[in-house]
Design an enzyme around this catalytic site. Sequence first.
Site, mmCIF file in Angstrom:
data_model
loop_
_atom_site.group_PDB
_atom_site.id
_atom_site.type_symbol
_atom_site.label_atom_id
_atom_site.label_comp_id
_atom_site.label_asym_id
_atom_site.label_seq_id
_atom_site.Cartn_x
_atom_site.Cartn_y
_atom_site.Cartn_z
ATOM 1 C CG HIS A 231 48.778 -4.915 -10.254
ATOM 2 N ND1 HIS A 231 48.048 -5.925 -9.912
ATOM 3 C CD2 HIS A 231 48.686 -5.176 -11.653
ATOM 4 C CE1 HIS A 231 47.889 -6.951 -10.813
ATOM 5 N NE2 HIS A 231 48.294 -6.269 -11.861
ATOM 6 C CB CYS B 299 51.886 -9.866 -13.608
ATOM 7 S SG CYS B 299 50.640 -10.404 -14.576
ATOM 8 C CG ASP C 49 38.499 4.489 -10.059
ATOM 9 O OD1 ASP C 49 38.809 3.826 -10.923
ATOM 10 O OD2 ASP C 49 37.676 5.545 -10.329
ATOM 11 C CG HIS C 50 41.271 6.712 -12.404
ATOM 12 N ND1 HIS C 50 40.073 6.062 -12.559
ATOM 13 C CD2 HIS C 50 41.544 6.913 -13.646
ATOM 14 C CE1 HIS C 50 39.638 5.962 -13.743
ATOM 15 N NE2 HIS C 50 40.507 6.552 -14.519
ATOM 16 C CG HIS D 269 44.628 -5.650 -14.646
ATOM 17 N ND1 HIS D 269 44.566 -6.678 -15.407
ATOM 18 C CD2 HIS D 269 45.820 -5.783 -13.640
ATOM 19 C CE1 HIS D 269 45.519 -7.506 -15.434
ATOM 20 N NE2 HIS D 269 46.415 -6.920 -14.255
ATOM 21 C CD GLU E 295 44.601 -9.148 -12.052
ATOM 22 O OE1 GLU E 295 45.047 -8.704 -11.123
ATOM 23 O OE2 GLU E 295 45.024 -10.146 -12.707
ATOM 24 C CG HIS F 245 50.250 -4.758 -15.843
ATOM 25 N ND1 HIS F 245 51.318 -5.371 -15.095
ATOM 26 C CD2 HIS F 245 49.194 -5.544 -15.674
ATOM 27 C CE1 HIS F 245 50.702 -6.244 -14.220
ATOM 28 N NE2 HIS F 245 49.358 -6.496 -14.528
HETATM 29 NI NI NI Z 1 48.015 -7.501 -13.780
#
Ligand code: NI
Length: 136
Positions: free
Chosen positions: A16, A35, A81-82, A43, A126, A41
């Site tokens: 995100h 961020c 997911d992914h 998580h 997260e 990036h």
């Molecule tokens: Ni983040």
Amino acid sequence: MSKVAVFRKEHFNAAHRLYNKSWDDQQNDAVFGKCNNPNYHGHNYDLIVKVVGEPDPATGYVIDLKILSDLIQQHVLAKFDHKNLNLDTKEFAQLNPTAENIVIVIYNILRELINPKFELQIRLYETPRNFVEYPV
Ligand code: NI
């Protein structure tokens, strides 16, 4: 009334970027820091779904955790997911994909699928140290 809370833990990876498109780069950097990285990036999210209800007299289950797991898989993990949450999902095309907003989105998806007789609460990690919960 013997209510029991049952939990199912799931996991997904997603990328995100946090930013407010109505702000300039300087303000986005000031508020979101790393961020706001334009190239995104990732998580490793841990998702904990809590369902509260009375055990069914016939089965002894509050809710069959295999059924709950399948619901999460089909309606949440399959979406996120992914994925790049900003680019790949309609849910976060216009909504900043903070942990706060993600947990509300996941709650609203599952709330429609789980019998209203059950209380539902979602916790989303997260990072191992940063996590959110909804509803409070
Ligand atoms: Ni983040």
